[in-house]
Design an enzyme around this catalytic site. Structure first.
Site, PDB file in Angstrom:
ATOM      1  CG  ASP A  25      -2.102   0.865   1.115  1.00  0.00           C
ATOM      2  OD1 ASP A  25      -2.321   1.436   0.027  1.00  0.00           O
ATOM      3  OD2 ASP A  25      -2.830   1.012   2.111  1.00  0.00           O
ATOM      4  CG  ASN A  73      -7.430  -2.527  -6.385  1.00  0.00           C
ATOM      5  OD1 ASN A  73      -6.462  -3.275  -6.234  1.00  0.00           O
ATOM      6  ND2 ASN A  73      -7.765  -1.656  -5.451  1.00  0.00           N
TER       7      ASN A  73
HETATM    8  C1  FPP Z   1      -1.838   0.116  -3.404  1.00  0.00           C
HETATM    9  O1  FPP Z   1      -1.401   1.435  -3.390  1.00  0.00           O
HETATM   10  C2  FPP Z   1      -1.282  -0.597  -4.537  1.00  0.00           C
HETATM   11  C3  FPP Z   1      -1.986  -1.188  -5.543  1.00  0.00           C
HETATM   12  C4  FPP Z   1      -3.457  -1.219  -5.585  1.00  0.00           C
HETATM   13  C5  FPP Z   1      -1.311  -1.854  -6.668  1.00  0.00           C
HETATM   14  C6  FPP Z   1      -0.067  -2.559  -6.310  1.00  0.00           C
HETATM   15  C7  FPP Z   1       0.528  -3.114  -7.513  1.00  0.00           C
HETATM   16  C8  FPP Z   1       1.843  -3.124  -7.789  1.00  0.00           C
HETATM   17  C9  FPP Z   1       2.869  -2.565  -6.895  1.00  0.00           C
HETATM   18  C10 FPP Z   1       2.340  -3.721  -9.057  1.00  0.00           C
HETATM   19  C11 FPP Z   1       1.801  -5.084  -9.385  1.00  0.00           C
HETATM   20  C12 FPP Z   1       2.704  -5.743 -10.323  1.00  0.00           C
HETATM   21  C13 FPP Z   1       2.462  -6.873 -11.019  1.00  0.00           C
HETATM   22  C14 FPP Z   1       3.542  -7.445 -11.784  1.00  0.00           C
HETATM   23  C15 FPP Z   1       1.175  -7.560 -11.040  1.00  0.00           C
HETATM   24  P1  FPP Z   1      -2.482   2.578  -3.593  1.00  0.00           P
HETATM   25  O2  FPP Z   1      -2.553   2.888  -5.044  1.00  0.00           O
HETATM   26  O3  FPP Z   1      -3.758   2.183  -2.960  1.00  0.00           O
HETATM   27  O4  FPP Z   1      -1.803   3.757  -2.812  1.00  0.00           O
HETATM   28  P2  FPP Z   1      -2.544   4.896  -1.972  1.00  0.00           P
HETATM   29  O5  FPP Z   1      -3.306   4.202  -0.874  1.00  0.00           O
HETATM   30  O6  FPP Z   1      -1.405   5.719  -1.457  1.00  0.00           O
HETATM   31  O7  FPP Z   1      -3.427   5.646  -2.932  1.00  0.00           O
END
Ligand code: FPP
Length: 248
Positions: A25, A73
């Site tokens: 996260d 998501n």
């Molecule tokens: C959460 O941060 C992260 C995600 C929803 C996506 C995570 C995915 C990756 C790091 C890459 C995946 C890679 C592959 C190869 C499948 P957020 O966007 O919710 O952050 P925030 O809470 O600060 O907005």
């Protein structure tokens, strides 16, 4: 001796969690703090995956499950969803040779529905190209939701009951778990250690069944800042926990 190698030496070999699961996260906030697009946070998040995968494998973790995309998501802006769906292709093209060199096997836990064909093909190729590897399992929870997984298991079991293949009296925890999306992990299905970055302290529908007895670790760093040293610090804390599984 640098701090990193010192902390590795402090870890107890016999007490490495077998299954580590991570809620990666904070990508969006990492980007926002730098005046960048959210996608830049996800791009850096991929680099953190590379660092942590290497570290987990070297420490002897058996399964590393990463929450890469949840069934919730899909509510995100289309532009961000498109970026996230493109990541497996970009990531595996670069990363699979390293995974093969490190004997790491890629698996995926999630629902196929709604995932674009290109994304599915990229993931399937990585799974196929690494399927002979015998080291750590790098398991991507992709289009995954814990409640949906449990409902699906219940539905499959009901079908089997209706078809006369199973007697309801014989349904127990083991049989139920064998119908979950994580069943290919066998006796490594249960999570030992759950890490969530970015300071949030919740489970967000992640491996609800499998986290029943796991140790939770919440850390304030945003996922793109995660590295080997922070991962080892987390493992060190795990080694100080006293797991009782309801006993004394
Ligand atoms: C959460 O941060 C992260 C995600 C929803 C996506 C995570 C995915 C990756 C790091 C890459 C995946 C890679 C592959 C190869 C499948 P957020 O966007 O919710 O952050 P925030 O809470 O600060 O907005």
């Amino acid at each position: 001796m640098n701090a990193e190698s010192k902390s590795t030496q402090d870890l107890k070999e016999g007490l490495i969690p077998k299954h580590v699961a991570i809620i990666m996260d904070g990508n969006g906030r990492w980007a926002r703090d730098r005046g960048l697009e959210r996608s830049e946070g996800h791009k850096e998040g991929v680099e953190a995956i590379r660092r942590v995968t290497k570290s987990a494998n070297e420490l002897g973790v058996k399964v590393l499950t990463l929450y890469a995309f949840s069934t919730e998501n899909w509510k995100r802006p289309l532009k961000e969803i498109q970026y996230l769906m493109g990541l497996p292709n970009r990531f595996f093209k670069r990363f699979v040779p390293q995974l093969i060199e490190e004997n790491i096997k890629v698996t995926v836990t999630g629902f196929e529905q709604k995932v674009p064909d290109l994304t599915k093909r990229a993931i399937e190729k990585a799974v196929k190209d690494t399927k002979e590897n015998t080291g750590m399992i790098l398991n991507f929870a992709f289009n995954y939701g814990g409640r949906a997984e449990i409902v699906e298991a219940a539905r499959t079991l009901s079908d089997e009951v209706l078809a006369g293949k199973i007697n309801p009296k014989d349904i127990n925890e083991e049989k139920f778990a064998a119908h979950l999306l994580t069943s290919p992990l066998g006796d490594l299905q249960d999570v030992d250690f759950l890490i969530r970055s970015s300071g949030e302290q919740r489970l967000s529908n992640f491996l609800l069944w499998q986290n029943a007895y796991s140790e939770f670790y919440f850390t304030k760093e945003y996922w793109p800042d995660y590295n080997e040293e922070l991962f080892e610090q987390a493992i060190k804390e795990y080694q100080e926990r006293n797991r009782r599984y309801g006993g004394v």
